[in-house]
Design a protein around this motif. Structure first.
Motif: not given
Length: 286
Positions: A245-251
């Motif tokens: 969630q942190t790395a790929t969705i929220q970038f």
């Protein structure tokens, strides 16, 4: 010297694969964890800022607690169940081969397939699990946190208990028959044989099984995400989900990189602890 060089040459392809697929990406992640990113290609050094941010985040600690709790429940279910099934399997004969093949089938299923299988089984009107729970009375409410956790644990047990069974079965077959004969002569009962002969001989096998299941369940992602999407609420949002969630969705590459490094350190620490238990100090490589 030539023998060592030959060994190195044989290991070289594996080392190259590990370097390309593991070490290089880990280096990039470590780089991201120490920088802030702008427009995807501009990096500003921020030092340990992201690590401080992650370690001070309640979401990180709750996700870590859920992951550790899930792994603990998995071990409490699958290890005793695997030992019991291994003890009940026939020692030899055609039925032993048939049962071992049947037990190995769930291990061949990809994780994403297992997730969708149980997702379908929990659907109203068409799901087998939904029909069974409805027939029993309480029904299958996937908005209930306890029910969702029970479904995930059932799914994991179906998928991976066979691994514990096969490892324990191999360990039991390696015990010399002379041990059992001596125990019978001494009048030992079934529990005494298990406690004093089989369980000590299964020590290393069980430690390996526990390590494999602990690491795999701690890093669970695909199955749980397919079945629950992290819900209800965040009750099944494990550390792997929080990382994605942190790395790929929220970038947030910096925060995601720091979380990845911390995740890696936790896995390495647990693996080293089990390595210390499995391999005696005198047998470790210098």
């Amino acid at each position: 010297m030539s023998g060592r060089f030959t060994v190195f040459l044989l290991l070289l392809p594996a080392l190259l694969v590990m370097t390309v697929s593991g070490v290089v990406p880990a280096g990039f992640i470590a780089f991201y964890s120490l920088h802030d990113t702008f427009a995807g290609n501009s990096f500003v050094w921020v030092g340990p800022q992201w690590y401080v941010s992650v370690l001070s985040s309640p979401e990180f600690w709750w996700a870590l607690a859920r992951s550790l709790g899930y792994s603990a429940l998995v071990l409490l279910i699958e290890v005793p169940l695997g030992i019991y099934i291994a003890l009940r399997l026939p020692a030899a004969g055609p039925w032993a081969a048939v049962l071992i093949v049947l037990l190995a089938i769930p291990l061949l299923a990809p994780q994403i397939v297992v997730g969708y299988l149980f997702k379908v089984m929990t659907m109203p009107r068409i799901g087998l699990l939904h029909a069974i729970f409805t027939a029993m009375g309480p029904g299958l409410d996937m908005n209930n946190k306890a029910v969702v956790w029970a479904v995930l644990l059932l799914m994991d047990a179906w998928h991976w208990t066979s691994l514990v069974v096969l490892l324990c079965y191999a360990g039991l077959r390696a015990i010399p028959q002379a041990y059992y004969q001596a125990a019978r002569i001494d009048g030992a009962g079934r529990w005494a044989i298990f406690r004093h002969i089989e369980l000590p001989r299964l020590r290393l096998v069980l430690l390996i099984a526990i390590l494999l299941r602990l690491m795999d369940s701690f890093m669970i992602y695909a199955e749980a995400y397919v079945v629950t999407r992290g819900g209800p609420g965040v009750s099944t949002t494990f550390l792997s989900h929080e990382l994605v969630q942190t790395a790929t969705i929220q970038f947030d590459l910096g925060e995601g990189g720091a979380m990845s490094i911390l995740y890696l350190l936790i896995v390495v620490a647990i693996s080293w602890a089990f390595f210390s238990l499995i391999v005696p100090r005198r047998e470790r490589p210098a």
